[in-house]
Enzyme design. Structure first.
Site, mmCIF file in Angstrom:
data_model
loop_
_atom_site.group_PDB
_atom_site.id
_atom_site.type_symbol
_atom_site.label_atom_id
_atom_site.label_comp_id
_atom_site.label_asym_id
_atom_site.label_seq_id
_atom_site.Cartn_x
_atom_site.Cartn_y
_atom_site.Cartn_z
ATOM 1 C CE1 TYR B 16 8.252 6.414 -2.928
ATOM 2 C CE2 TYR B 16 8.722 4.492 -1.570
ATOM 3 C CZ TYR B 16 8.690 5.861 -1.745
ATOM 4 O OH TYR B 16 9.118 6.684 -0.719
ATOM 5 C CG ASP B 40 10.070 9.763 5.179
ATOM 6 O OD1 ASP B 40 10.530 9.414 6.283
ATOM 7 O OD2 ASP B 40 10.467 9.289 4.101
#
Lengths: 125, 125
Positions: B16, B40
């Site tokens: 990631y 987020d």
């Protein structure tokens, strides 16, 4: 408003680590909302309610702990923090540095706690 | 089994961060399960599904990022990790060091991501 709540959340986390070191299990449990949940470590059966939570922390009352906040991030009603807890059992010293994730209510009481660490993170000396 | 899954979760987190630096938004989205969620920072409206998640990461495609894993803890199907992302927009350099909390399925695909940071954590140079 958002900023204020963030400050109060940071205060609760600071008090939490202080009480892990210098308080009783009842003191620590009092930082939680009555219907809070606790999952430590994540993947184990969660505890529900302050009574079960106080029982979880009862081990505190038999040992000496020191704690140190390493990093904290706060976003909305959630805090994540990396900290060190050193436990002196009288026979050995155990160091763990978990990342805890907590959520909070409007009074900055802990509504949920999830501790992310594994036995491989423990250092025993 | 638990240990294996923990290793695979760590691999996904490493990949990631590598793809945040060197991949496209599609590469990053492919690490997520099809019905994953992304929040987020925490407190904002969560995104649902890989298409919305790929769109969220689209900003990646216009900038240069470097990333560094600072700390990771894995417990059960959950990882929490503190990392640094430095974004070079061409005009300025933005450094953020969030703590992300991710859950994973049995194939170590990301099923949820919650990023804990606030604008006060950003450093712009």
């Amino acid at each position: 408003m958002t900023l204020d709540n963030s400050d109060r959340i940071r205060e609760t986390v600071t008090r939490y680590l202080d009480l892990i070191a210098n308080g009783t299990s009842a003191d620590v449990a009092a930082l939680y909302a009555p219907d809070a949940t606790l999952e430590d470590p994540v993947g184990t059966e969660p505890k529900h309610g302050r009574e079960a939570i106080e029982k979880f922390y009862a081990a505190l009352d038999a040992v000496r702990n020191t704690t140190e906040l390493l990093t904290i991030r706060v976003s909305g009603n959630t805090a994540a923090f990396h900290f060190r807890v050193v436990t002196d059992t009288g026979e050995q010293t155990i160091t763990i540095e978990p990342i805890d994730v907590m959520t909070f209510d409007d009074q900055a009481r802990i509504t949920s706690m999830r501790a992310i660490w594994s036995p491989t993170d423990m250092v025993v000396a």
